[in-house]
Design a protein around this motif. Structure first.
Motif, PDB file in Angstrom:
ATOM      1  N   UNK A  17      59.935  29.507  10.375  1.00  0.00           N
ATOM      2  CA  UNK A  17      60.296  30.640   9.539  1.00  0.00           C
ATOM      3  C   UNK A  17      59.043  31.452   9.296  1.00  0.00           C
ATOM      4  N   UNK A  18      58.991  32.613   9.947  1.00  0.00           N
ATOM      5  CA  UNK A  18      57.778  33.428   9.875  1.00  0.00           C
ATOM      6  C   UNK A  18      56.631  32.696  10.552  1.00  0.00           C
ATOM      7  N   UNK A  19      55.515  32.566   9.849  1.00  0.00           N
ATOM      8  CA  UNK A  19      54.373  31.846  10.408  1.00  0.00           C
ATOM      9  C   UNK A  19      54.318  30.388   9.929  1.00  0.00           C
ATOM     10  N   UNK A  20      55.445  29.884   9.453  1.00  0.00           N
ATOM     11  CA  UNK A  20      55.507  28.510   8.949  1.00  0.00           C
ATOM     12  C   UNK A  20      56.361  27.655   9.896  1.00  0.00           C
ATOM     13  N   UNK A  21      55.820  26.502  10.265  1.00  0.00           N
ATOM     14  CA  UNK A  21      56.542  25.564  11.127  1.00  0.00           C
ATOM     15  C   UNK A  21      56.837  24.292  10.310  1.00  0.00           C
ATOM     16  N   UNK A  22      58.054  23.850  10.343  1.00  0.00           N
ATOM     17  CA  UNK A  22      58.431  22.618   9.617  1.00  0.00           C
ATOM     18  C   UNK A  22      58.899  21.558  10.621  1.00  0.00           C
ATOM     19  N   UNK A  23      58.515  20.320  10.340  1.00  0.00           N
ATOM     20  CA  UNK A  23      58.920  19.203  11.199  1.00  0.00           C
ATOM     21  C   UNK A  23      59.568  18.129  10.327  1.00  0.00           C
ATOM     22  N   UNK A  24      60.825  17.828  10.619  1.00  0.00           N
ATOM     23  CA  UNK A  24      61.543  16.754   9.918  1.00  0.00           C
ATOM     24  C   UNK A  24      61.723  15.586  10.884  1.00  0.00           C
ATOM     25  N   UNK A  25      61.225  14.405  10.487  1.00  0.00           N
ATOM     26  CA  UNK A  25      61.312  13.234  11.364  1.00  0.00           C
ATOM     27  C   UNK A  25      61.839  12.038  10.597  1.00  0.00           C
ATOM     28  N   UNK A  26      62.344  11.045  11.351  1.00  0.00           N
ATOM     29  CA  UNK A  26      62.761   9.791  10.724  1.00  0.00           C
ATOM     30  C   UNK A  26      61.547   9.103  10.105  1.00  0.00           C
ATOM     31  N   UNK A  27      61.795   8.371   9.033  1.00  0.00           N
ATOM     32  CA  UNK A  27      60.691   7.755   8.285  1.00  0.00           C
ATOM     33  C   UNK A  27      59.801   6.871   9.153  1.00  0.00           C
ATOM     34  N   UNK A  28      60.414   6.109  10.088  1.00  0.00           N
ATOM     35  CA  UNK A  28      59.599   5.210  10.902  1.00  0.00           C
ATOM     36  C   UNK A  28      58.724   5.933  11.917  1.00  0.00           C
ATOM     37  N   UNK A  29      59.001   7.237  12.144  1.00  0.00           N
ATOM     38  CA  UNK A  29      58.216   8.016  13.104  1.00  0.00           C
ATOM     39  C   UNK A  29      57.103   8.828  12.450  1.00  0.00           C
ATOM     40  N   UNK A  30      57.096   8.922  11.137  1.00  0.00           N
ATOM     41  CA  UNK A  30      56.147   9.788  10.437  1.00  0.00           C
ATOM     42  C   UNK A  30      54.697   9.532  10.837  1.00  0.00           C
ATOM     43  N   UNK A  31      54.197   8.298  10.821  1.00  0.00           N
ATOM     44  CA  UNK A  31      52.784   8.086  11.159  1.00  0.00           C
ATOM     45  C   UNK A  31      52.440   8.565  12.569  1.00  0.00           C
ATOM     46  N   UNK A  32      53.307   8.274  13.536  1.00  0.00           N
ATOM     47  CA  UNK A  32      53.007   8.660  14.916  1.00  0.00           C
ATOM     48  C   UNK A  32      53.074  10.176  15.121  1.00  0.00           C
ATOM     49  N   UNK A  33      54.089  10.804  14.521  1.00  0.00           N
ATOM     50  CA  UNK A  33      54.223  12.259  14.662  1.00  0.00           C
ATOM     51  C   UNK A  33      53.049  12.965  13.994  1.00  0.00           C
ATOM     52  N   UNK A  34      52.667  12.490  12.800  1.00  0.00           N
ATOM     53  CA  UNK A  34      51.542  13.095  12.088  1.00  0.00           C
ATOM     54  C   UNK A  34      50.262  13.011  12.928  1.00  0.00           C
ATOM     55  N   UNK A  35      50.043  11.829  13.517  1.00  0.00           N
ATOM     56  CA  UNK A  35      48.847  11.646  14.345  1.00  0.00           C
ATOM     57  C   UNK A  35      48.877  12.558  15.565  1.00  0.00           C
ATOM     58  N   UNK A  36      50.068  12.658  16.198  1.00  0.00           N
ATOM     59  CA  UNK A  36      50.200  13.504  17.390  1.00  0.00           C
ATOM     60  C   UNK A  36      49.969  14.975  17.052  1.00  0.00           C
ATOM     61  N   UNK A  37      50.508  15.433  15.918  1.00  0.00           N
ATOM     62  CA  UNK A  37      50.335  16.834  15.514  1.00  0.00           C
ATOM     63  C   UNK A  37      48.864  17.133  15.236  1.00  0.00           C
ATOM     64  N   UNK A  38      48.203  16.245  14.505  1.00  0.00           N
ATOM     65  CA  UNK A  38      46.780  16.456  14.201  1.00  0.00           C
ATOM     66  C   UNK A  38      45.955  16.523  15.489  1.00  0.00           C
ATOM     67  N   UNK A  39      46.266  15.623  16.424  1.00  0.00           N
ATOM     68  CA  UNK A  39      45.530  15.613  17.690  1.00  0.00           C
ATOM     69  C   UNK A  39      45.760  16.902  18.465  1.00  0.00           C
ATOM     70  N   UNK A  40      47.022  17.349  18.487  1.00  0.00           N
ATOM     71  CA  UNK A  40      47.349  18.575  19.216  1.00  0.00           C
ATOM     72  C   UNK A  40      46.675  19.798  18.590  1.00  0.00           C
ATOM     73  N   UNK A  41      46.702  19.876  17.262  1.00  0.00           N
ATOM     74  CA  UNK A  41      46.072  21.017  16.572  1.00  0.00           C
ATOM     75  C   UNK A  41      44.568  21.021  16.836  1.00  0.00           C
ATOM     76  N   UNK A  42      43.947  19.853  16.786  1.00  0.00           N
ATOM     77  CA  UNK A  42      42.503  19.750  17.055  1.00  0.00           C
ATOM     78  C   UNK A  42      42.181  20.229  18.458  1.00  0.00           C
ATOM     79  N   UNK A  43      43.011  19.803  19.444  1.00  0.00           N
ATOM     80  CA  UNK A  43      42.787  20.226  20.828  1.00  0.00           C
ATOM     81  C   UNK A  43      42.929  21.743  20.968  1.00  0.00           C
ATOM     82  N   UNK A  44      43.915  22.302  20.310  1.00  0.00           N
ATOM     83  CA  UNK A  44      44.133  23.769  20.373  1.00  0.00           C
ATOM     84  C   UNK A  44      42.945  24.516  19.789  1.00  0.00           C
TER      85      UNK A  44
END
Length: 307
Positions: free
Chosen positions: A271-298
């Motif tokens: 929505x606009x310049x905001x991105x939201x990610x909704x994930x299952x509770x058991x996936x939160x740690x892995x998704x968070x780590x993947x997003x941080x890694x991807x943002x750092x690479x970018x």
């Protein structure tokens, strides 16, 4: 050794064998000869003899989960020193020889291919079970679940009707010398836990009633799951640890077998310049780590690019 330890208890379990017609004829002929004959017959009942071990069958009620477990040491001892203590055998109504106690000695002699030294006695089903239970108590290593299985076996064999069930329970607590109320508990535990799960756990020496009762309650809730867990018990750990593993596996929440599409587990919105990610509770740690890694690479790429 067994007869020395509980000779009096065993005598109390035995009844006098009624005289045969031949005995009565002898008594009528000569009192002196009758007494001598009776003495010989009584001595013969308690004398030991060598019997082909394959001619002796196992009884219907077992007091060990696996009598052959750890048998090698006993086999070596009998091979080197001979069989020191005779087994007790009874002759059943159909004429067959049946082991009362001494199963491991019997199996060891079978393995060695030698005759087993045995005492043969006339005993009823009830007397044989009481003698078996008394000998079982005299051992140093009977576990709770093996005693419970023995109780369940007595009730199964002798308590087939409502009329005989009460007598079977009486035989069980006389055989193991336990409180009558405990007989009912032990029977429920032994019959409520699937036998394949009990076999997977083993005797679990040193573990008392409470842990087995806890496992029984878990099995009551889901018998099918309990059978399934039997195949997941590690066999390379001690029995008490196997029992704890079974309790842990049955206590854990069963994972859902319903398959979900990956897109349903991770939802991305914008929505606009905001991105939201909704994930299952058991996936939160892995998704968070993947997003941080991807943002750092970018960000790193942006710094390395042309100014």
């Amino acid at each position: 050794m067994a007869r020395k330890v509980f000779g009096d208890s065993l005598k109390n379990a035995m009844g006098k064998t009624p005289p045969s017609d031949d005995d009565l004829d002898v008594k009528r002929t000569s009192p002196t000869v009758a007494r001598a004959q009776a003495s010989v017959l009584e001595e013969d009942k308690h004398a030991t003899r060598l019997i082909d071990p394959t001619a002796i069958r196992m009884s219907a009620v077992m007091d060990r989960i696996d009598p052959s477990d750890g048998l090698d040491e006993l086999v070596s001892s009998i091979r080197e020193h001979g069989q020191k203590v005779p087994v007790l055998v009874r002759r059943t109504e159909d004429g067959a020889l049946e082991i009362v106690y001494g199963r491991r000695r019997l199996l060891a002699c079978r393995q060695l291919g030698q005759k087993v030294r045995a005492t043969v006695m006339e005993m009823t089903d009830e007397e044989a079970l009481i003698a078996q239970g008394v000998e079982n108590n005299a051992r140093q290593d009977p576990s709770f679940i093996e005693r419970a299985l023995f109780v369940a076996g007595i009730i199964r064999e002798l308590g087939k009707t409502d009329e005989t069930r009460k007598n079977a329970q009486t035989i069980a607590y006389r055989a193991l010398q336990i409180d009558e109320s405990l007989v009912s508990r032990m029977n429920r535990i032994a019959t409520g836990i699937p036998i394949e799960l009990i076999q997977a756990i083993g005797p679990a020496h040193g573990v008392g009633r409470r842990v087995w009762e806890k496992l029984f309650r878990l099995c009551e809730k889901d018998v099918a799951r309990a059978r399934e867990v039997a195949g997941k018990i590690p066999r390379n750990i001690p029995g008490p640890d196997r029992l704890e593993a079974a309790v842990t596996l049955l206590t854990a929440t069963k994972p859902s077998t319903q398959k979900t599409h990956p897109s349903e587990r991770v939802k991305i919105g914008r929505k606009g310049n905001r991105i939201t990610i909704d994930v299952d509770a058991d996936l939160v740690p892995r998704v968070e780590e993947a997003v941080r890694k991807l943002v750092t690479e970018l960000l790193d790429r942006g710094q390395d690019g042309p100014e």
